[in-house]
Scaffold this motif. Structure first.
Motif, PDB file in Angstrom:
ATOM      1  N   HIS A  49      35.055  39.801  42.708  1.00 38.99           N
ATOM      2  CA  HIS A  49      35.858  39.274  41.599  1.00 38.99           C
ATOM      3  C   HIS A  49      35.516  40.084  40.347  1.00 38.99           C
ATOM      4  O   HIS A  49      34.651  40.962  40.399  1.00 38.99           O
ATOM      5  CB  HIS A  49      35.545  37.791  41.375  1.00 38.99           C
ATOM      6  N   ASP A 127      39.613  40.765  43.213  1.00 39.83           N
ATOM      7  CA  ASP A 127      40.508  39.603  43.226  1.00 39.83           C
ATOM      8  C   ASP A 127      40.613  38.937  41.847  1.00 39.83           C
ATOM      9  O   ASP A 127      39.659  38.939  41.060  1.00 39.83           O
ATOM     10  CB  ASP A 127      39.982  38.556  44.222  1.00 39.83           C
ATOM     11  N   ASP A 128      41.761  38.359  41.616  1.00 40.97           N
ATOM     12  CA  ASP A 128      42.090  37.526  40.444  1.00 40.97           C
ATOM     13  C   ASP A 128      42.328  38.366  39.177  1.00 40.97           C
ATOM     14  O   ASP A 128      43.446  38.545  38.775  1.00 40.97           O
ATOM     15  CB  ASP A 128      41.058  36.423  40.202  1.00 40.97           C
ATOM     16  N   HIS A 238      48.193  38.077  44.969  1.00 43.44           N
ATOM     17  CA  HIS A 238      47.203  37.085  45.408  1.00 43.44           C
ATOM     18  C   HIS A 238      47.772  35.683  45.107  1.00 43.44           C
ATOM     19  O   HIS A 238      47.020  34.777  44.807  1.00 43.44           O
ATOM     20  CB  HIS A 238      45.910  37.361  44.643  1.00 43.44           C
ATOM     21  N   HIS A 242      47.581  30.694  42.673  1.00 46.90           N
ATOM     22  CA  HIS A 242      46.324  30.561  43.418  1.00 46.90           C
ATOM     23  C   HIS A 242      46.226  29.200  44.110  1.00 46.90           C
ATOM     24  O   HIS A 242      45.279  28.437  43.922  1.00 46.90           O
ATOM     25  CB  HIS A 242      45.115  30.798  42.497  1.00 46.90           C
TER      26      HIS A 242
HETATM   27 ZN   LIG Z   1      41.175  34.395  44.345  1.00 44.51          ZN
END
Ligand SMILES: [Zn+2]
Length: 367
Positions: A49, A127-128, A238, A242
């Motif tokens: 992340h 990610d994110d 993604h 979420h």
């Molecule tokens: Zn995520």
């Protein structure tokens, strides 16, 4: 004299040509053609992340906040250490988009992977990368930016002042690392940024309902996105919100895709990679694709990524005669939890002990 003139000019031209050839040979480095080979082993696919950019700030927060970041993230020192260890162990970054191909029937199939001789392919995902303003001040940066020379940096408000840094977040760190070790990146590949959209991307509030504010954010964000693409970064979806795919309904999955199309796609472009939120998936329902999976496929996604500790790149569902299968790959999460608790598994790639920062070790002692 007259007869000698053409000979003299020919001789002079020859001399100029020769001197030019020597000049080029002397000054231009001879570019070596990189020998490549097909890699038959499993392609390592890892993700992190956004980094804990200021662990010294995180450590002043509540136990609850520290634990949350500690489990989900690594810090900037650990990211640097991890790159060093992966490089020492002959890994090379490859573009995830080159790991698969879509055939004339629209079916995604795994590609043969080529790497420079002696290297092992590595797909890196981040990610994110939201930088949610409600979480600002906990030790992450606030946004990724690009300066006039095209260098990536980050901005963070610390004690009401804007802190600028070129070495606290994944992209600037990766750029610094590849400058020193260009052979860590094959064909300029860097990493795939797996974005959500509910709070904008990369620190820019491009999903804000206030249009005048949003337009400025979109302009600023596009500059960063374009520069990232030039430098070899790619983007994947993604999801927008979420969600937990098993807990949500088909209508929500469809609305989520519409939001992605309306707010995020115009800024980053199309992607055919979908990274399941929380690594959760619901591919089949009975003997056919689930409606949620069908909605994702109908949107145009071709490669689907989960989370798992095993090397895995296959057609899903497994052990089924279903005609319509989807290309699926698992990814390993590298975070505070796995660095301490999955050491044996991670040792196949790098020694986690050599990656841990003094901040993580101290926090671990306090547990
Ligand atoms: Zn995520």
């Amino acid at each position: 004299m007259k007869q000698n003139k053409p000979f003299l000019s020919f001789f002079l031209i020859l001399l100029i040509c020769l001197s030019n050839i020597f000049f080029i040979l002397n000054l231009k480095p001879i570019t070596k053609v990189q020998a490549t080979e097909i890699y038959d082993g499993e392609v390592k696919n890892i993700f992190i992340h956004s980094l804990i950019a200021y662990p010294e700030i995180l450590d002043t927060k509540s136990k609850y906040i520290i634990k949350k970041y500690d489990i989900d993230c690594i810090d900037y020192i650990e990211f640097n250490n991890m790159l060093n260890e992966l490089y020492k162990n002959d890994y090379v970054l490859i573009d995830i988009n080159n790991t698969f191909n879509v055939n004339e029937n629209g079916i995604a199939i795994k590609n043969k992977i080529k790497v420079p001789k002696g290297k092992k392919p590595l797909v890196l995902g981040i990610d994110d990368v939201v930088y949610d303003p409600s979480k600002s001040g906990n030790g992450m940066v606030d946004k990724i930016c690009v300066d006039k020379k095209g260098n990536l940096y980050t901005e963070t408000i610390i004690d009401n002042k804007k802190e600028i840094s070129y070495n606290r977040e994944f992209a600037p760190i990766l750029e610094n690392f590849v400058k020193v070790h260009p052979d860590f990146s094959y064909n300029s590949a860097k990493c795939c940024i797996n974005l959500t959209g509910f709070c904008g991307i990369l620190g820019y509030r491009i999903s804000d309902k206030n249009d005048s504010f949003r337009n400025k954010e979109i302009n600023d964000c596009k500059k960063v996105v374009n520069r990232l693409k030039e430098l070899g970064y790619t983007f994947a979806c993604h999801s927008y919100s979420h969600y937990h795919i098993k807990k949500t309904c088909v209508e929500n999955v469809k609305q989520d895709l519409q939001d992605w199309k309306d707010y995020i796609e115009p800024v980053i472009g199309k992607t055919n990679i979908f990274v399941y939120p929380y690594g959760e998936w619901e591919i089949i329902n009975g003997d056919k694709l689930s409606q949620k999976q069908q909605a994702l496929c109908d949107y145009g996604f071709k490669l689907f990524l989960g989370v798992g500790i095993y090397d895995f790149f296959t057609q899903m569902p497994l052990n089924s005669n279903m005609k319509q299968k989807i290309l699926f790959a698992d990814r390993k999460n590298i975070d505070g939890y796995t660095l301490f608790n999955r050491q044996e598994e991670l040792k196949k790639m790098f020694d986690p002990i050599k990656v841990l920062s003094k901040y993580s070790i101290e926090r671990h002692k306090l547990k």
